[in-house]
Design a protein around this motif. Structure first.
Motif, PDB file in Angstrom:
ATOM      1  N   PRO A   1       1.218  -1.811  -0.105  1.00  0.00           N
ATOM      2  CA  PRO A   1       0.071  -0.295  -0.119  1.00  0.00           C
ATOM      3  C   PRO A   1       0.970   1.187  -0.262  1.00  0.00           C
ATOM      4  N   GLN A   2       1.900   1.284   0.540  1.00  0.00           N
ATOM      5  CA  GLN A   2       2.637   2.608   0.888  1.00  0.00           C
ATOM      6  C   GLN A   2       3.669   3.328  -0.216  1.00  0.00           C
ATOM      7  N   LEU A   3       3.876   1.098  -0.929  1.00  0.00           N
ATOM      8  CA  LEU A   3       4.247   2.055  -2.371  1.00  0.00           C
ATOM      9  C   LEU A   3       3.953   2.085  -3.466  1.00  0.00           C
ATOM     10  N   ALA A   4       2.580   2.143  -3.552  1.00  0.00           N
ATOM     11  CA  ALA A   4       1.427   2.456  -3.996  1.00  0.00           C
ATOM     12  C   ALA A   4       1.487   4.115  -4.365  1.00  0.00           C
ATOM     13  N   SER A   5       1.581   4.685  -2.844  1.00  0.00           N
ATOM     14  CA  SER A   5       0.745   5.795  -2.490  1.00  0.00           C
ATOM     15  C   SER A   5       1.861   6.880  -2.030  1.00  0.00           C
ATOM     16  N   PHE A   6       3.381   6.718  -1.870  1.00  0.00           N
ATOM     17  CA  PHE A   6       4.047   7.336  -1.628  1.00  0.00           C
ATOM     18  C   PHE A   6       4.512   8.189  -2.747  1.00  0.00           C
ATOM     19  N   PRO A   7       5.447   7.241  -3.763  1.00  0.00           N
ATOM     20  CA  PRO A   7       6.370   7.497  -4.651  1.00  0.00           C
ATOM     21  C   PRO A   7       5.936   8.851  -5.316  1.00  0.00           C
ATOM     22  N   GLY A   8       4.057   9.241  -5.534  1.00  0.00           N
ATOM     23  CA  GLY A   8       3.998  10.665  -6.142  1.00  0.00           C
ATOM     24  C   GLY A   8       4.118  11.759  -5.953  1.00  0.00           C
ATOM     25  N   THR A   9       5.290  11.789  -4.543  1.00  0.00           N
ATOM     26  CA  THR A   9       5.937  12.696  -3.842  1.00  0.00           C
ATOM     27  C   THR A   9       6.885  12.677  -3.155  1.00  0.00           C
ATOM     28  N   ARG A  10       7.273  11.514  -3.742  1.00  0.00           N
ATOM     29  CA  ARG A  10       8.883  11.553  -3.253  1.00  0.00           C
ATOM     30  C   ARG A  10       9.774   9.947  -3.504  1.00  0.00           C
ATOM     31  N   ARG A  11      10.921   9.568  -3.766  1.00  0.00           N
ATOM     32  CA  ARG A  11      11.566   8.563  -4.172  1.00  0.00           C
ATOM     33  C   ARG A  11      11.259   7.424  -2.565  1.00  0.00           C
ATOM     34  N   VAL A  12      11.054   6.006  -2.815  1.00  0.00           N
ATOM     35  CA  VAL A  12      10.087   5.132  -1.763  1.00  0.00           C
ATOM     36  C   VAL A  12      11.169   3.180  -2.593  1.00  0.00           C
ATOM     37  N   ILE A  13      11.974   3.426  -1.310  1.00  0.00           N
ATOM     38  CA  ILE A  13      13.112   1.923  -1.484  1.00  0.00           C
ATOM     39  C   ILE A  13      12.918   1.579  -1.016  1.00  0.00           C
ATOM     40  N   ALA A  14      12.033  -0.074  -1.035  1.00  0.00           N
ATOM     41  CA  ALA A  14      11.958  -0.906  -0.529  1.00  0.00           C
ATOM     42  C   ALA A  14      12.771  -2.625  -0.261  1.00  0.00           C
ATOM     43  N   PRO A  15      13.646  -2.964   0.230  1.00  0.00           N
ATOM     44  CA  PRO A  15      14.004  -3.858  -0.450  1.00  0.00           C
ATOM     45  C   PRO A  15      13.805  -5.485   0.610  1.00  0.00           C
ATOM     46  N   ASP A  16      14.093  -6.295  -0.176  1.00  0.00           N
ATOM     47  CA  ASP A  16      13.982  -7.619   0.609  1.00  0.00           C
ATOM     48  C   ASP A  16      15.255  -7.913   1.612  1.00  0.00           C
ATOM     49  N   LEU A  17      15.480  -7.850   2.656  1.00  0.00           N
ATOM     50  CA  LEU A  17      16.045  -8.493   3.107  1.00  0.00           C
ATOM     51  C   LEU A  17      17.494  -9.096   3.335  1.00  0.00           C
ATOM     52  N   ARG A  18      18.023  -9.740   3.631  1.00  0.00           N
ATOM     53  CA  ARG A  18      19.039 -10.720   3.478  1.00  0.00           C
ATOM     54  C   ARG A  18      18.772 -11.888   4.200  1.00  0.00           C
ATOM     55  N   GLY A  19      18.149 -13.523   3.286  1.00  0.00           N
ATOM     56  CA  GLY A  19      17.269 -14.559   3.183  1.00  0.00           C
ATOM     57  C   GLY A  19      15.958 -14.210   3.337  1.00  0.00           C
ATOM     58  N   TYR A  20      15.441 -13.233   2.768  1.00  0.00           N
ATOM     59  CA  TYR A  20      13.567 -12.855   2.525  1.00  0.00           C
ATOM     60  C   TYR A  20      13.780 -12.965   0.898  1.00  0.00           C
ATOM     61  N   GLY A  21      12.554 -12.869   0.890  1.00  0.00           N
ATOM     62  CA  GLY A  21      11.882 -12.719  -1.267  1.00  0.00           C
ATOM     63  C   GLY A  21      13.175 -13.029  -1.896  1.00  0.00           C
ATOM     64  N   ALA A  22      13.127 -12.302  -3.203  1.00  0.00           N
ATOM     65  CA  ALA A  22      14.569 -12.031  -3.701  1.00  0.00           C
ATOM     66  C   ALA A  22      15.977 -11.818  -3.511  1.00  0.00           C
ATOM     67  N   SER A  23      15.971 -11.911  -1.773  1.00  0.00           N
ATOM     68  CA  SER A  23      17.119 -11.320  -2.175  1.00  0.00           C
ATOM     69  C   SER A  23      18.397 -12.518  -1.954  1.00  0.00           C
ATOM     70  N   PRO A  24      19.546 -12.423  -1.885  1.00  0.00           N
ATOM     71  CA  PRO A  24      20.697 -14.058  -1.289  1.00  0.00           C
ATOM     72  C   PRO A  24      20.538 -14.637   0.368  1.00  0.00           C
ATOM     73  N   THR A  25      19.919 -15.465   0.067  1.00  0.00           N
ATOM     74  CA  THR A  25      19.826 -16.546   1.546  1.00  0.00           C
ATOM     75  C   THR A  25      21.295 -16.675   1.679  1.00  0.00           C
ATOM     76  N   THR A  26      22.225 -16.399   0.601  1.00  0.00           N
ATOM     77  CA  THR A  26      23.392 -17.024   1.495  1.00  0.00           C
ATOM     78  C   THR A  26      24.832 -15.578   0.916  1.00  0.00           C
ATOM     79  N   PRO A  27      25.962 -14.758   1.522  1.00  0.00           N
ATOM     80  CA  PRO A  27      26.316 -16.007   3.428  1.00  0.00           C
ATOM     81  C   PRO A  27      24.959 -15.310   4.186  1.00  0.00           C
ATOM     82  N   ALA A  28      24.533 -16.424   4.642  1.00  0.00           N
ATOM     83  CA  ALA A  28      23.539 -16.142   5.672  1.00  0.00           C
ATOM     84  C   ALA A  28      24.312 -15.100   6.973  1.00  0.00           C
ATOM     85  N   VAL A  29      22.977 -14.362   7.597  1.00  0.00           N
ATOM     86  CA  VAL A  29      23.287 -13.569   8.796  1.00  0.00           C
ATOM     87  C   VAL A  29      24.226 -14.170   9.894  1.00  0.00           C
TER      88      VAL A  29
END
Length: 269
Positions: A34-62
């Protein structure tokens, strides 16, 4: 060197401070849809996948909790984002506090949602380690089924429940387990809070049982310049359960931060 994180980068650079969204456990960057849909109209919005989650690498493990913050810092360096507002929910809120501990000069505002600053108790360390062992042995589905109606309220919409359950079951057990062990050994951020001299927002769902309203009240009281919003009709994920209310509170915080920014220099003749 930090692993390359998958991320969303939306909106354009303006005089407004960029917003960085840090998801919780065991989710991914789509938690902030919801926030990635709402706020980019007024500012830059960045949302990462943390290491080990989503499409980010699982290794090296945190292995150390601070690696999450260093990964975020490395990503923002790569994206040439010098200063920003950091928003995090649950474990993401603790990562946001760790970011402020490690590089406070870059942080212009904090959003701490459904989170708490204290270090883990000995019992809590044992519980998180045992859960890590369980996830590695059994996978994510059983855990997701058990906690779904604590992550979001039992009365949440079927769409929200499906989104949250899908994030949990899509998470790699190896990444979730590594994060649990690192999180169990995080520092106590309580002493840091009185040194936070940027605008802050504390948000909590009124029906959150993981981090109840009492935790938010204590967090709010410890911060020198903070607003508190208790979101009715939500549990642990008010940004998804009541995005209208959450976004209004976030917009107010962002306006406070923007008001402190120097005006952009006029163009040269």
């Amino acid at each position: 060197m930090a692993p390359f994180l998958a991320y969303e980068d939306k909106g354009t650079d303006t005089h407004r401070v960029p917003l960085v969204l840090v998801h919780g456990h065991p989710f991914d960057r789509t938690m902030w849809a919801p926030q990635l849909a709402s706020f980019p109209g007024t500012r830059r919005v960045i949302a990462p996948d943390l290491r080990g989650y989503g499409a980010s690498p699982t290794t090296p493990a945190v292995r150390d909790f601070s690696e999450f913050a260093r990964d975020v810092e490395a990503l923002l360096d790569e994206l040439n984002v010098e200063s920003f507002v950091l928003a995090g929910l649950s474990m993401g809120g603790q990562i946001v506090m760790d970011c402020y501990r490690l590089f406070p000069e870059r942080v212009r505002g904090l959003v701490l949602a459904d989170t708490f600053p204290a270090a883990e108790t000995p019992e809590g360390v044992r519980t998180r380690d045992a859960m890590a062992d369980r996830l590695l042995a059994e996978g994510m589905r059983g855990y997701a089924d058990e906690v779904l109606e604590r992550m979001v309220a039992p009365y949440a919409s079927a769409e929200v429940k499906a989104h949250v359950h899908g994030m949990m079951t899509a998470t790699a057990p190896e990444g979730a387990a590594a994060a649990l062990r690192a999180r169990a050994r995080r520092p106590d951020y309580g002493p840091l809070l009185s040194r936070v001299h940027v605008p802050a927002l504390v948000v909590v769902g009124a029906d959150d049982t993981f981090t109840p309203v009492s935790d938010a009240l204590a967090l709010h009281a410890a911060l020198p310049d903070a607003e508190l919003h208790i979101v009715d009709g939500a549990a642990h994920m008010p940004n998804l359960e009541r995005p209208d209310v959450f976004d209004r509170a976030l917009e107010e915080l962002l306006a406070r931060v923007d008001a402190r920014q120097p005006s952009p220099a006029p163009p040269r003749p």
